[in-house]
Design a protein around this motif. Structure first.
Motif, short mmCIF file in Angstrom:
data_model
loop_
_atom_site.label_atom_id
_atom_site.label_comp_id
_atom_site.label_asym_id
_atom_site.label_seq_id
_atom_site.Cartn_x
_atom_site.Cartn_y
_atom_site.Cartn_z
N LEU A 1 0.85 -1.15 -0.10
CA LEU A 1 -0.17 -0.05 -0.12
C LEU A 1 1.01 1.36 0.04
N MET A 2 1.75 1.34 0.82
CA MET A 2 2.47 2.50 1.11
C MET A 2 3.60 2.85 -0.27
N ALA A 3 3.96 1.66 -0.92
CA ALA A 3 4.46 1.75 -2.21
C ALA A 3 3.95 2.50 -3.28
N ARG A 4 2.58 2.73 -3.18
CA ARG A 4 1.64 3.46 -4.16
C ARG A 4 1.89 5.07 -4.01
N MET A 5 2.24 5.21 -2.51
CA MET A 5 2.44 6.75 -2.08
C MET A 5 3.53 7.60 -2.80
N ILE A 6 3.45 8.80 -2.87
CA ILE A 6 4.65 9.60 -3.57
C ILE A 6 5.44 10.07 -2.83
N VAL A 7 6.67 9.80 -2.96
CA VAL A 7 7.85 10.35 -2.24
C VAL A 7 8.42 11.50 -3.16
N PRO A 8 8.43 12.96 -2.32
CA PRO A 8 8.83 13.72 -3.14
C PRO A 8 10.08 14.04 -3.77
N ASP A 9 10.35 14.50 -4.74
CA ASP A 9 11.80 14.85 -5.38
C ASP A 9 12.61 15.57 -4.40
N GLY A 10 13.85 15.64 -4.54
CA GLY A 10 14.73 16.76 -3.96
C GLY A 10 15.13 16.52 -2.70
N ILE A 11 15.09 15.30 -2.26
CA ILE A 11 15.48 14.97 -0.90
C ILE A 11 16.61 13.89 -1.12
N ARG A 12 17.49 13.72 -0.02
CA ARG A 12 18.59 12.53 0.06
C ARG A 12 18.23 11.63 1.12
N VAL A 13 18.39 10.37 0.68
CA VAL A 13 18.14 9.29 1.91
C VAL A 13 19.13 8.59 2.19
N THR A 14 19.51 8.21 3.17
CA THR A 14 20.96 7.33 3.38
C THR A 14 20.68 6.75 4.78
N GLN A 15 21.10 5.38 4.77
CA GLN A 15 20.75 4.57 6.03
C GLN A 15 21.88 5.04 7.03
N THR A 16 21.64 4.97 8.19
CA THR A 16 22.33 5.25 9.48
C THR A 16 22.05 4.54 10.61
N THR A 17 22.58 4.73 11.78
CA THR A 17 22.17 3.97 13.05
C THR A 17 22.01 5.15 14.08
N LEU A 18 20.82 4.95 14.81
CA LEU A 18 20.50 5.87 16.03
C LEU A 18 20.11 5.29 16.90
N GLY A 19 20.77 5.33 18.31
CA GLY A 19 20.47 4.81 19.35
C GLY A 19 20.33 3.04 19.15
N ASN A 20 21.19 2.61 18.49
CA ASN A 20 21.52 1.10 18.43
C ASN A 20 20.26 0.49 17.44
N ARG A 21 19.78 1.40 16.71
CA ARG A 21 18.68 0.82 15.85
C ARG A 21 18.98 1.25 14.41
N SER A 22 18.62 0.74 13.37
CA SER A 22 18.80 1.40 12.10
C SER A 22 17.82 2.77 11.82
N LEU B 1 16.55 5.89 8.88
CA LEU B 1 16.79 6.51 7.60
C LEU B 1 17.07 7.98 8.01
N HIS B 2 18.13 8.56 7.45
CA HIS B 2 18.58 9.94 7.51
C HIS B 2 18.05 10.68 6.22
N VAL B 3 17.15 11.56 6.38
CA VAL B 3 16.44 12.08 5.18
C VAL B 3 16.70 13.60 5.44
N GLU B 4 17.45 14.23 4.23
CA GLU B 4 17.83 15.64 4.08
C GLU B 4 17.19 16.22 2.44
N PRO B 5 17.09 17.65 2.93
CA PRO B 5 16.68 18.20 1.61
C PRO B 5 17.81 18.22 0.65
N GLY B 6 17.57 18.20 -0.63
CA GLY B 6 18.67 18.33 -1.54
C GLY B 6 19.41 19.35 -1.60
N ASN B 7 18.85 20.43 -1.02
CA ASN B 7 19.65 21.96 -1.53
C ASN B 7 20.23 22.40 0.20
#
Length: 307
Positions: free
Chosen positions: A34-55, A57-63
């Protein structure tokens, strides 16, 4: 208003589903699809990271980001969902605010029932603070079960003696494991997604026998919100969980918390996911972005490195 858009989404969410309770694997696969049908906006950067011993996603604006961080908690009834399924929402908030976000992959029930999710989200917040990040530059945001976690993580942080974040944004939060809200019955059949039976099925996995009559499970009816940061709650009228939001807002107002209860007519649970498809979703996200921009001030917004 977009009567035709709302009608199309309502019809889409009412498409026939298998009879009877679904397995954990079926719930997780269905929600991911279901969620794969939703729109992810353009112009963002997504990287994997770790926070508090859990994986996470780090999401940043492209600019390049503004000084400010959103700690995001995904929805899924504490049983399904992930930072990836929540990316349409996390990405929209990042794109609209210019802030950085971290979306936490907290542990799920039934393998890890209450209070595992809260332990993980609290550890993620603690990890941000341990970098030297100023809490006045951090907001909690989340949807559904994750919307509930914005509140319960704040309760847990206060109990732990941690400084509280600057703001909370909760989309259609689940805030009452006792299931005593009137809307649980009055919105049955009007809600195109949930039934009482369905939420009690997944809720039992998270509870694993725990008494729901405690603030970390039912903050809408039991939590003391004294000292909480400003709170924006967005919910639709077509939700069996509507009264989770209305009752929490009342509890906050009663103890002097700044609360905005933002109710949109004739839309379903976490309608903000339909950004780019439903006008009300985009408008609600614009209001959420404005709220966050007003509440997060520039400060020592240290970045968190992947570990």
């Amino acid at each position: 208003m977009s009567k035709e858009q709302r009608a199309r989404i309502d019809a889409m969410m009412r498409q026939p589903r298998p009879e009877g309770p679904r397995s954990v694997e079926e719930l997780r696969a269905g929600f991911k699809a279901l969620m794969a049908r939703m729109i992810v906006p353009d112009g963002i950067r997504v990287t994997q990271t770790t926070l508090g011993n859990r994986s996470a996603l780090h999401v940043e604006p492209g600019n390049g980001p503004r000084a400010g961080t959103i700690l995001y908690f995904h929805g899924g009834g504490f049983v399904f969902g992930s930072p990836e399924t929540a990316l349409p929402l996390t990405g929209q908030l990042v794109a609209r605010t210019g802030f950085t976000a971290y979306s936490v992959d907290y542990r799920l029930a039934p393998e890890h029932p209450f209070p595992a999710a809260i332990e993980d989200t609290l550890n993620a917040y603690r990890a941000l603070l341990d970098t030297g990040m100023d809490p006045s530059t951090i907001a909690f945001a989340g949807d559904s079960a994750g919307g509930g976690l914005t509140v319960t993580t704040c309760l847990a942080a206060r109990d732990a003696g941690l400084p509280l974040p600057a703001a909370i944004v909760a989309f259609s939060p689940g805030l009452d494991a006792t299931r005593t809200g009137e809307s649980m019955d009055t919105k049955e059949g009007i809600d195109p997604i949930f039934t009482r039976k369905a939420v009690e099925h997944t809720g039992a996995m998270y509870l694993a026998g725990a008494d729901p009559h405690q603030p970390l499970l039912s903050p809408a009816v039991l939590a003391d919100l004294t000292g909480f940061p400003p709170l924006l709650i967005q919910v639709g009228t077509n939700e069996i969980l509507l009264d989770d939001s209305t009752r929490l807002a009342a509890r906050g107002r009663a103890v002097g918390v700044d609360v905005i209860l933002d109710v949109t007519a004739d839309v379903p649970h976490v309608f903000q996911s339909f950004a780019g498809i439903l006008d009300e979703a985009d408008e609600a996200l614009d209001r959420a972005a404005l709220f966050l921009g007003q509440r997060l001030r520039a400060g020592n917004a240290a970045s968190v490195s992947a570990t």
